[in-house]
Design a protein around this motif. Structure first.
Motif, PDB file in Angstrom:
ATOM      1  N   TYR A 203       0.826  -1.204   0.000  1.00 32.57           N
ATOM      2  CA  TYR A 203       0.000   0.000   0.000  1.00 32.57           C
ATOM      3  C   TYR A 203       0.861   1.256   0.000  1.00 32.57           C
ATOM      4  N   GLY A 211       0.616  10.403  -3.485  1.00 30.96           N
ATOM      5  CA  GLY A 211       1.180  11.535  -2.762  1.00 30.96           C
ATOM      6  C   GLY A 211       1.927  12.496  -3.675  1.00 30.96           C
ATOM      7  N   GLY A 213       0.912  13.170  -6.530  1.00 34.43           N
ATOM      8  CA  GLY A 213      -0.082  13.801  -7.383  1.00 34.43           C
ATOM      9  C   GLY A 213      -0.371  13.029  -8.656  1.00 34.43           C
TER      10      GLY A 213
ATOM     11  N   ARG B  61      -2.496  14.572   7.029  1.00 40.37           N
ATOM     12  CA  ARG B  61      -2.926  14.016   5.755  1.00 40.37           C
ATOM     13  C   ARG B  61      -4.168  14.704   5.190  1.00 40.37           C
ATOM     14  N   ASN B  64      -3.150  17.764   2.405  1.00 41.37           N
ATOM     15  CA  ASN B  64      -2.990  17.625   0.946  1.00 41.37           C
ATOM     16  C   ASN B  64      -3.988  16.615   0.382  1.00 41.37           C
ATOM     17  N   MET B  66      -4.655  13.620   1.173  1.00 40.96           N
ATOM     18  CA  MET B  66      -4.308  12.202   1.092  1.00 40.96           C
ATOM     19  C   MET B  66      -5.418  11.343   1.686  1.00 40.96           C
ATOM     20  N   LEU B  69      -8.161   9.125  -0.026  1.00 38.79           N
ATOM     21  CA  LEU B  69      -7.978   7.740  -0.474  1.00 38.79           C
ATOM     22  C   LEU B  69      -8.669   6.759   0.463  1.00 38.79           C
ATOM     23  N   ARG B  97      -2.257  17.677  -4.409  1.00 36.95           N
ATOM     24  CA  ARG B  97      -1.091  16.869  -4.028  1.00 36.95           C
ATOM     25  C   ARG B  97       0.135  17.218  -4.859  1.00 36.95           C
TER      26      ARG B  97
END
Lengths: 322, 270
Positions: A203, A211, A213, B61, B64, B66, B69, B97
């Motif tokens: 993962y 991360g 982008g 997190r 940005n 993240m 997800l 990101r």
């Protein structure tokens, strides 16, 4: 008596396993070892038997069988080049189609395109394809696939007959229906092993891609698939191995014509189909030649499977290091 | 794409690169974080400290996107990046990101060459300039160039853990994002590698705004200009993290205003 540790003034209840536990331990070891050994002996025995029965044919004609194109029982002249060609051609085409679809399915089912429960249902459905008997696939090919592809095949032959792949017309059984059915038959193998390979991608690697982008497709195509490439190639190799050995459906669909052609619409034959259709009425000499053909098929599948296993081993080791 | 392109022209806002006003963060029905307002100031290192489960990583997190997800993630409140709301409808998390880089807890280089690892972000952003020069620059910034300049074609995975983490930092800074989020970047590293990464952070803060989550209080003390202390409520049966106190690092460590902060700094719980 079994080994015991003696400690001074010990109030502990710890003691050695009972003699029975040791006996069970040993029995399981020998049973497992015997099972494993039996498999190895079985493979050697099969090779020995087939090799032994093929020996007269090998002595008579040697390697010429591999390049001879006639299977002439009257003159005892046996060649299996068209069969080798048909086996490799049909399997490669099936690998191309089934491999592409199988890997696409694996991506679709592992990358959160579907809710988890639905993905599990899909996965089970695809694995169930593997449970359909070969002869059922053959019948389905005859009654559904051939009538279904005929209009398209006729059109392609008329419009683009100059392309070698479409140079003959589809008379019924032939390479194309065989390839279509074969593609579906290898789909479960390719999809299941590719899913496992993609599932092995840590993962944290996916996270790294997102991360930075990456869009979902950038992450899949540039990071996840390359990372899983070893496992995916072994999925393809194992699918190819399965295609090489497939017999019944191909014997029913490929047309059993002793010829070498690039055309997808012309009938052809494969090693497995040759064995299945000729064995019942074969005399002693033809039988030996058929055994030779079986040995060649065995050698081809063995090489392909060993290659697949080695790739899988090599990549899982590479993954473990990551 | 109109909203997304707005991000490419940041409007100048004094002081804060990211202004984060989180009311609530949910994972499904689970309330993970509440009431955490914190500004990530430009050109400084902001350290997030606190016990396990206090939501410091979750907040980081969220800066940005993240967390998008993770299934069931929901944020109430707002996060402004140079004055623009990054949780607005129509903002593409991918674009966010690309402007706010991230370094993770576990070194996570791709299984490709060292060069390709660093060039990855440049390629994503369709960088047309001198890729080699950028890669060298990023590796130099990450204090890794001298160690890898002769083996740029070797796999990123062939490096040691500390080198891999510096490779990941190089990969994150190659595109020169304005903010760098670091989520416990040293927790998988030995003390020597940790010190190198810390030196690196101090070096980088001249050009980057850094937000750093760390489980190591001493690390926050060594590198952070501003420290935010988070804690977790376990009294009502849940485990909801929240910001307790934020201020200059010296003040947090030497003269904390809140009782919880005092107890944590004093080592009464961890």
């Amino acid at each position: 008596m079994a080994f015991q540790l003696v400690l001074p003034d010990s109030k502990s209840v710890s003691q050695a396993p009972s003699p029975l536990a040791y006996a069970v331990d040993r029995t399981f070891f020998y049973a497992a070892a015997a099972g494993a050994l039996a498999i190895i002996l079985l493979v050697i025995y099969i090779l020995w038997e087939i090799g032994g029965q093929a020996l007269p044919a090998i002595g008579r004609s040697g390697a010429s069988v591999l390049v001879n194109t006639q299977w002439d029982v009257q003159n005892s002249s046996f060649g299996i080049l068209p069969q080798i060609w048909g086996t490799l051609y049909s399997s490669l085409m099936a690998l191309l189609i089934g491999g592409f679809i199988g890997v696409s399915i694996a991506i679709f089912l592992t990358q959160d395109f579907l809710p988890h429960s639905l993905a599990t249902v899909f996965r089970t459905l695809i694995e169930m394809l593997a449970a359909i008997p070969s002869v059922v696939f053959g019948l389905w090919g005859i009654f559904v696939v051939i009538p279904f592809v005929r209009p398209a095949a006729d059109w392609l032959h008329d419009a683009a007959g100059f392309i070698p792949f479409f140079s003959t017309s589809l008379s019924g059984p032939g390479m194309l229906p065989a390839v279509i059915v074969l593609s579906i038959m290898i789909l479960p193998t390719v999809a299941a092993i590719s899913q496992d390979a993609i599932g092995l991608v840590p993962y944290k690697i996916k996270e790294a891609a997102y991360g930075l982008g990456a869009t979902r497709w950038e992450a899949i195509l540039k990071v996840i698939l390359p990372t899983a490439s070893g496992g995916i190639s072994s999925a393809l190799v194992l699918g190819f191995g399965r295609a090489l050995g497939e017999t019944m459906a191909l014997a029913m669909l490929i047309g059993n014509a002793n010829q070498i052609s690039l055309s997808l619409f012309s009938p052809a034959t494969t090693l497995a189909a040759l064995l299945a259709s000729n064995f019942p009425e074969a005399g002693a000499i033809e039988r030996q030649a058929l055994m030779y053909a079986a040995l060649v098929l065995l050698a081809i599948t063995l090489v392909v499977n060993v290659a697949g296993t080695l790739i899988l081993l090599w990549t899982s080791r590479k993954m473990a290091k990551a | 794409m109109t909203n997304a392109s707005v991000l490419e022209k940041p409007t100048a806002t004094a002081g804060a690169a990211i202004d984060c006003n989180i009311d609530k963060i949910y994972y499904g029905k689970f309330l993970a974080v509440r009431d955490s307002n914190i500004a990530i100031e430009k050109g400084k290192i902001t350290g997030f400290i606190g016990p396990s489960g206090c939501g410091k990583s979750t907040v980081l997190r969220s800066l940005n996107r993240m967390n998008d997800l993770i299934k069931g993630f929901k944020l109430e409140g707002n996060v402004h990046f140079h004055g623009q709301e990054i949780y607005d409808k129509g903002v593409d998390p991918v674009v966010v990101r690309r402007h706010i880089g991230m370094v993770f807890q576990q070194p996570n280089p791709f299984s490709m060459s060292i060069f390709d690892n660093v060039a990855f972000g440049l390629k994503l952003n369709r960088f047309k300039g001198d890729v080699e020069e950028r890669v060298q620059h990023a590796l130099t910034r990450a204090a890794l160039w001298d160690e890898v300049k002769d083996k740029l074609k070797a796999s990123g995975l062939s490096l040691s853990g500390g080198q891999q983490q510096r490779l990941c930092i190089a990969r994150a800074v190659a595109t020169q994002p304005s903010v760098l989020l670091m989520d416990e970047p040293c927790s998988a590293l030995d003390p020597i590698a940790t010190r190198r990464v810390e030196e690196l952070m101090l070096e980088l803060k001249n050009d980057y705004t850094i937000a750093l989550v760390t489980h190591n209080m001493q690390q926050a003390r060594r590198v952070a200009d501003i420290t935010a202390f988070f804690s977790v409520d376990i009294s009502q049966g849940g485990r909801t993290g929240h910001l307790v106190e934020v201020g200059p690092t010296d003040q947090i460590f030497d003269a904390p205003q809140e009782k919880l902060t005092k107890q944590y700094i004093g080592g009464e719980f961890s």
